[in-house]
Design an enzyme around this catalytic site. Structure first.
Site, PDB file in Angstrom:
ATOM      1  NE  ARG A 152      -4.050   0.027   1.863  1.00 20.98           N
ATOM      2  CZ  ARG A 152      -4.994   0.501   2.680  1.00 20.98           C
ATOM      3  NH1 ARG A 152      -5.028   0.134   3.946  1.00 20.98           N
ATOM      4  NH2 ARG A 152      -5.902   1.354   2.234  1.00 20.98           N
ATOM      5  CB  CYS A 207     -11.477   6.212   8.702  1.00 19.40           C
ATOM      6  SG  CYS A 207     -10.635   4.739   8.060  1.00 19.40           S
ATOM      7  CG  ASP A 251      -3.663   6.595   6.287  1.00 20.50           C
ATOM      8  OD1 ASP A 251      -4.770   7.146   6.436  1.00 20.50           O
ATOM      9  OD2 ASP A 251      -3.470   5.379   6.463  1.00 20.50           O
ATOM     10  CG  ASN A 261      -7.315  10.116   7.946  1.00 19.36           C
ATOM     11  OD1 ASN A 261      -6.695   9.072   8.230  1.00 19.36           O
ATOM     12  ND2 ASN A 261      -8.495  10.377   8.454  1.00 19.36           N
ATOM     13  CE  LYS A 262      -9.789   4.862   4.419  1.00 18.44           C
ATOM     14  NZ  LYS A 262      -9.241   4.074   3.275  1.00 18.44           N
ATOM     15  CE  LYS A 284       0.037   6.477  12.310  1.00 14.10           C
ATOM     16  NZ  LYS A 284      -1.233   6.840  12.891  1.00 14.10           N
TER      17      LYS A 284
HETATM   18  C1  RUB Z   1      -7.152   3.973   7.676  1.00 11.44           C
HETATM   19  C2  RUB Z   1      -7.126   5.437   7.996  1.00 11.44           C
HETATM   20  C3  RUB Z   1      -6.806   5.823   9.405  1.00 11.44           C
HETATM   21  C4  RUB Z   1      -5.290   6.032   9.520  1.00 11.44           C
HETATM   22  C5  RUB Z   1      -4.849   6.198  10.960  1.00 11.44           C
HETATM   23  O1  RUB Z   1      -7.307   3.703   6.304  1.00 11.44           O
HETATM   24  O2  RUB Z   1      -7.287   6.294   7.144  1.00 11.44           O
HETATM   25  O3  RUB Z   1      -7.441   7.013   9.757  1.00 11.44           O
HETATM   26  O4  RUB Z   1      -4.603   4.936   8.968  1.00 11.44           O
HETATM   27  O5  RUB Z   1      -5.063   4.992  11.680  1.00 11.44           O
HETATM   28  P1  RUB Z   1      -7.401   2.166   5.802  1.00 11.44           P
HETATM   29  P2  RUB Z   1      -4.192   4.659  12.970  1.00 11.44           P
HETATM   30  O6  RUB Z   1      -8.582   1.569   6.479  1.00 11.44           O
HETATM   31  O7  RUB Z   1      -7.573   2.280   4.304  1.00 11.44           O
HETATM   32  O8  RUB Z   1      -6.101   1.494   6.176  1.00 11.44           O
HETATM   33  O9  RUB Z   1      -4.386   5.820  13.893  1.00 11.44           O
HETATM   34  O10 RUB Z   1      -4.767   3.377  13.513  1.00 11.44           O
HETATM   35  O11 RUB Z   1      -2.772   4.531  12.564  1.00 11.44           O
END
Ligand code: RUB
Length: 322
Positions: free
Chosen positions: A64, A129, A198, A208-209, A234
């Site tokens: 990804r 998300c 992300d 982010n999503k 991140k």
């Molecule tokens: C997940 C998403 C989350 C971030 C942060 O997308 O956008 O908001 O990854 O998550 P997908 P975290 O479902 O496509 O992986 O805080 O758990 O790292």
């Protein structure tokens, strides 16, 4: 030669298919997969061992493209790989991966404490998300004895909002689940928009999503503060030198089944109908009030200072390049 361990292959498949998903969880699984590769390696020379590790990292990296936590995790483990013998190399990788996973958990806990300070007793958050970093802020606020409720966006097409709702209900948080299109209507009833990330770019943009940017624009218009919970894992080092973050385009079947497509487009065999499925979007820094990390909270425009401190002038190729 350079065989990728079946367990690494399987983790890579799970990341690609989103069985393993969410930036922090992906990073954790990738580090553990490298440890498994090292643990079970039967390489007979240090060079063969290193080549195997590089192949495993490339396999994981290609799954990804958007969450920078994945390459950041691989870089961390490679950063700790050292030794003159296969045994020493193996031990160093296993130790480095374990340290990475420990630090990730610790960072999330610390971030949660900081984020919780922004939440007052009786507040309602709107989520998008499923983000473990964002939820750690809610968990810490609950631990502080605050009452928190949530409006949870469903998050099409994969409905990660259901995972968020399930977690919040486990903590006994009152949840109102809404479809994405209803978000603006409910913004008047919430005190914060709380999302994860992300990747964070050097200019403070939040990746982010898909749907986060529209939510942030609407929230700003309604005067609702937007808080992004994102541990420093991140932060995207390449954006300091002008690179942009690749936005993953996922399979159209996540949006539309073959049957649904046939209903819309009849016999034209997909000729005139295009389905696009971007998984992430970019929220410009002017729509974000605070980025909460384990190192404190930052206005998005100042995140570059933290990035310089953490990554310096880090340049050059990746440790897994051939
Ligand atoms: C997940 C998403 C989350 C971030 C942060 O997308 O956008 O908001 O990854 O998550 P997908 P975290 O479902 O496509 O992986 O805080 O758990 O790292």
């Amino acid at each position: 030669m350079n065989e990728v361990h079946p367990a690494v292959d399987s983790v890579a498949e799970d990341i690609a298919s989103m069985e393993i998903r969410g930036a922090a969880t992906i990073a954790d699984a990738a580090a553990e997969a490298l440890a498994t590769q090292a643990q079970d390696s039967d390489a007979d020379t240090p060079e063969a061992f290193r080549a195997e590790m590089r192949a495993a990292a490339r396999r994981l990296r290609e799954t990804r493209p958007t969450a920078v936590s994945l390459p950041n995790s691989l870089r961390y483990v490679f950063g700790g790989m050292s030794g003159e013998s296969v045994e020493a190399l193996r031990e160093s990788v296993v130790a480095s991966a374990a340290e990475f996973c420990r630090e990730l958990d610790q960072a999330q806990d610390n971030l949660g404490q900081i984020g919780a300070n922004r939440l007052r007793d009786g507040d309602t958050v709107m989520t998008h998300c499923h983000s473990t970093d964002a939820l750690s802020c809610v968990e810490a606020a609950l631990d502080q004895g605050k009452e928190i409720s949530a409006v949870v966006k469903e998050t099409r097409p994969r409905k990660q909002g259901h995972i968020t709702a399930r977690q919040l209900r486990e903590w006994d948080v009152p949840v109102t689940l809404v479809v994405d299109n209803a978000a603006r209507r409910y913004l008047d009833e919430v005190d914060h928009v709380l999302v994860g990330a992300d990747s964070i770019a050097a200019d403070g943009s939040v990746i982010n999503k898909i749907g986060t940017s529209g939510l942030a624009v609407n929230a700003r218009e309604r005067g609702v503060p937007i808080m992004v919970a994102a541990q420093t894992l991140k932060l995207h080092p390449d954006t300091m030198t002008g690179h942009t973050v690749e936005i993953e385009m996922r399979d159209e079947r996540e949006v539309l089944t073959a049957e649904e497509e046939a209903e819309i487009d009849g016999d034209s065999q997909g000729e005139g109908l295009t389905v696009e499925n971007p998984a992430f979007d970019v929220t410009p820094p002017r729509y974000v009030d605070a980025i909460v990390t384990e190192r404190g909270q930052f206005p998005p425009e100042s995140i570059v200072t933290l990035m310089r401190e953490l990554f310096g002038d880090q340049q050059g190729g990746e440790p897994w390049d051939e």
